[in-house]
Design a protein around this motif. Structure first.
Motif, PDB file in Angstrom:
ATOM      1  N   LEU A  28      -0.437  -5.027  -7.730  1.00 29.66           N
ATOM      2  CA  LEU A  28      -1.197  -5.245  -6.503  1.00 29.66           C
ATOM      3  C   LEU A  28      -0.294  -5.091  -5.275  1.00 29.66           C
ATOM      4  CD1 LEU A  28      -3.827  -6.030  -5.123  1.00 29.66           C
ATOM      5  CD2 LEU A  28      -3.187  -8.439  -5.410  1.00 29.66           C
ATOM      6  N   GLY A  29       0.924  -5.620  -5.355  1.00 28.66           N
ATOM      7  CA  GLY A  29       1.861  -5.441  -4.252  1.00 28.66           C
ATOM      8  C   GLY A  29       2.179  -3.980  -4.010  1.00 28.66           C
ATOM      9  N   TRP A  30       2.312  -3.213  -5.107  1.00 30.04           N
ATOM     10  CA  TRP A  30       2.536  -1.773  -5.012  1.00 30.04           C
ATOM     11  C   TRP A  30       1.395  -1.124  -4.237  1.00 30.04           C
ATOM     12  CZ3 TRP A  30       3.501   1.638 -10.021  1.00 30.04           C
ATOM     13  CH2 TRP A  30       3.545   2.983  -9.663  1.00 30.04           C
ATOM     14  N   ILE A  31       0.162  -1.472  -4.595  1.00 25.53           N
ATOM     15  CA  ILE A  31      -0.995  -0.849  -3.965  1.00 25.53           C
ATOM     16  C   ILE A  31      -1.067  -1.185  -2.478  1.00 25.53           C
ATOM     17  CG2 ILE A  31      -3.518  -0.807  -3.920  1.00 25.53           C
ATOM     18  CD1 ILE A  31      -3.442  -1.361  -6.938  1.00 25.53           C
ATOM     19  N   VAL A  32      -0.865  -2.457  -2.141  1.00 27.93           N
ATOM     20  CA  VAL A  32      -1.040  -2.899  -0.757  1.00 27.93           C
ATOM     21  C   VAL A  32       0.134  -2.468   0.122  1.00 27.93           C
ATOM     22  CG1 VAL A  32      -1.231  -4.907   0.761  1.00 27.93           C
ATOM     23  CG2 VAL A  32      -2.501  -4.840  -1.396  1.00 27.93           C
ATOM     24  N   LEU A  33       1.355  -2.790  -0.299  1.00 30.21           N
ATOM     25  CA  LEU A  33       2.518  -2.574   0.553  1.00 30.21           C
ATOM     26  C   LEU A  33       2.990  -1.121   0.566  1.00 30.21           C
ATOM     27  CD1 LEU A  33       4.586  -5.779  -0.340  1.00 30.21           C
ATOM     28  CD2 LEU A  33       3.155  -5.389   1.672  1.00 30.21           C
ATOM     29  N   LEU A  34       3.072  -0.520  -0.621  1.00 30.12           N
ATOM     30  CA  LEU A  34       3.610   0.841  -0.700  1.00 30.12           C
ATOM     31  C   LEU A  34       2.534   1.901  -0.507  1.00 30.12           C
ATOM     32  CD1 LEU A  34       6.134   0.483  -3.679  1.00 30.12           C
ATOM     33  CD2 LEU A  34       6.545   0.228  -1.224  1.00 30.12           C
ATOM     34  N   ALA A  35       1.436   1.803  -1.305  1.00 30.30           N
ATOM     35  CA  ALA A  35       0.426   2.857  -1.316  1.00 30.30           C
ATOM     36  C   ALA A  35      -0.528   2.785  -0.131  1.00 30.30           C
ATOM     37  CB  ALA A  35      -0.376   2.800  -2.624  1.00 30.30           C
ATOM     38  N   THR A  36      -0.424   1.743   0.679  1.00 28.05           N
ATOM     39  CA  THR A  36      -1.307   1.647   1.838  1.00 28.05           C
ATOM     40  C   THR A  36      -0.503   1.513   3.130  1.00 28.05           C
ATOM     41  OG1 THR A  36      -2.970   0.554   0.454  1.00 28.05           O
ATOM     42  CG2 THR A  36      -3.302   0.471   2.827  1.00 28.05           C
ATOM     43  N   VAL A  37       0.187   0.384   3.313  1.00 28.09           N
ATOM     44  CA  VAL A  37       0.877   0.141   4.583  1.00 28.09           C
ATOM     45  C   VAL A  37       2.002   1.154   4.794  1.00 28.09           C
ATOM     46  CG1 VAL A  37       2.194  -1.522   5.928  1.00 28.09           C
ATOM     47  CG2 VAL A  37       0.264  -2.308   4.540  1.00 28.09           C
ATOM     48  N   LEU A  38       2.924   1.254   3.831  1.00 27.25           N
ATOM     49  CA  LEU A  38       4.027   2.204   3.974  1.00 27.25           C
ATOM     50  C   LEU A  38       3.517   3.633   4.064  1.00 27.25           C
ATOM     51  CD1 LEU A  38       7.092   2.798   3.982  1.00 27.25           C
ATOM     52  CD2 LEU A  38       6.965   2.947   1.486  1.00 27.25           C
ATOM     53  N   ALA A  39       2.538   3.968   3.230  1.00 27.87           N
ATOM     54  CA  ALA A  39       2.016   5.335   3.217  1.00 27.87           C
ATOM     55  C   ALA A  39       1.405   5.709   4.557  1.00 27.87           C
ATOM     56  CB  ALA A  39       0.970   5.474   2.102  1.00 27.87           C
ATOM     57  N   TYR A  40       0.649   4.805   5.150  1.00 28.93           N
ATOM     58  CA  TYR A  40       0.026   5.086   6.438  1.00 28.93           C
ATOM     59  C   TYR A  40       1.055   5.234   7.546  1.00 28.93           C
ATOM     60  CZ  TYR A  40      -4.986   4.760   5.649  1.00 28.93           C
ATOM     61  OH  TYR A  40      -6.267   5.013   5.267  1.00 28.93           O
ATOM     62  N   VAL A  41       1.962   4.278   7.636  1.00 30.54           N
ATOM     63  CA  VAL A  41       2.927   4.287   8.739  1.00 30.54           C
ATOM     64  C   VAL A  41       3.810   5.527   8.676  1.00 30.54           C
ATOM     65  CG1 VAL A  41       4.884   3.085   9.763  1.00 30.54           C
ATOM     66  CG2 VAL A  41       2.892   1.782   8.998  1.00 30.54           C
TER      67      VAL A  41
END
Length: 343
Positions: A239-252
């Motif tokens: 879940l942390g992978w999905i939220v932090l990496l695959a969403t926040v980091l990916a967008y920024v």
């Protein structure tokens, strides 16, 4: 000195674009084990969007003027590019391989051209038509139509629904671009892409809360583990992978890369997302694709890029363009650029 600075900027942009592609490409690989462990696909989508929305709240507050200036754009991004795309995509990967689902989504640029040609009745170039033919022909190889659609038909339709949601957002953004003018007919201040992303996540989380009803979710599953190709991985880590990496980091990183690179170059790098997702699914989930499917996938990406690059630009306002990732770019420098439709 200026040439050296420009080269460094492009190099940094390319690196960030690659990071973004890797981050986005891993979303389905991390989500599928959670779904197979018992979580409903809609609940996984809600956890991803709601978690990212909470992290982006400070950004939303900083750009709170967007609520007044661009309500239609924010609503469209949240409803289509966030809630719609993710819900359909995550539902599809519960039934078909991650790589296949993402490649079906790469029909979006071809579908946009169909809207332009047959609904708006605007001419499209011959290169764009070739891109559409390549994308559709490649997809036929991916799904192995000669075997009578080897994959689950509902899963393929769900993936196609994700592509249609991207098209819906593209069209809405095109029309909503007229809001970018003030009362005197001059261009108003363009919306900040990170602000649009933040509010899109908030709107998407609100919509998904009504649809997914997370209060009925089995929260205990998040304290357990999920199987990933024979290995047990903590659910909270995925879940942390999905939220932090695959969403926040990916967008920024995606936003910054598009600003440092041209939209065309960023679009080429974005096409690597499907390759990365397929490779990660192969290694981490054991989802092997046949040689015809791999060749078809390459043809889909080639056709999607040609269709995207050859698409006619609207006269004004922010538009969404990009392959399955849905990079949002503007027709002129300074317009909205850098949003992605998350997967």
């Amino acid at each position: 000195m200026q040439a050296s600075s420009g080269f460094q900027g492009r190099s940094a942009g390319l690196g960030l674009a690659l990071v973004s592609a890797f981050a986005f490409g891993g979303s389905g690989v991390a989500a599928k084990p959670l779904i197979e462990a018992g979580l409903d696909p809609l609940h996984v989508v809600w956890l991803r969007v709601a978690g990212a929305a909470v992290i982006m709240l400070p950004v939303a507050w900083r750009h709170r003027n967007l609520v007044r200036e661009r309500p239609a754009l924010l609503a469209g991004f949240g409803l289509f590019a966030v809630a719609g795309v993710q819900a359909f995509y995550f539902a599809s990967i519960s039934r078909i391989p991650v790589g296949v689902a993402l490649l079906v989504e790469y029909l979006a640029p071809a579908l946009v051209l169909g809207w332009v040609r047959f609904v708006q009745r605007r001419p499209v170039t011959r290169a764009a038509a070739v891109g559409v033919v390549l994308a559709v022909g490649g997809l036929a190889c991916v799904v192995e139509v000669w075997s009578g659609l080897k994959f689950d038909l509902l899963g393929l339709l769900l993936a196609l629904g994700a592509a249609c949601c991207q098209v819906g957002y593209f069209v809405l953004s095109d029309h909503g671009g007229q809001d970018g003018r003030d009362g005197g007919g001059k261009h108003a201040e363009p919306p900040h892409p990170v602000g649009v992303i933040a509010y899109g996540l908030i709107v998407g989380a609100a919509v998904l809360t009504v649809v997914a009803r997370p209060w009925g979710m089995d929260w205990s599953l998040l304290g357990g583990s999920a199987g990933m190709n024979g290995n047990e991985v903590p659910a909270w880590l995925l879940l942390g992978w999905i939220v932090l990496l695959a969403t926040v980091l990916a967008y920024v990183t995606g936003v910054v890369s598009v600003r440092l690179l041209s939209p065309q170059v960023a679009g080429v790098v974005a096409c690597l997302e499907a390759v990365i997702a397929t490779g990660l699914a192969w290694v981490l989930l054991g989802e092997h694709l046949s040689a015809p499917q791999l060749i078809g996938g390459f043809v889909v990406l080639t056709g999607a890029f040609i269709a995207q690059s050859a698409a006619p630009k609207p006269p004004s306002g922010p538009v969404a363009s990009g392959a399955g990732a849905g990079a949002v770019v503007g027709p002129v420098e300074g317009e909205l650029s850098g949003g992605r439709a998350p997967h």
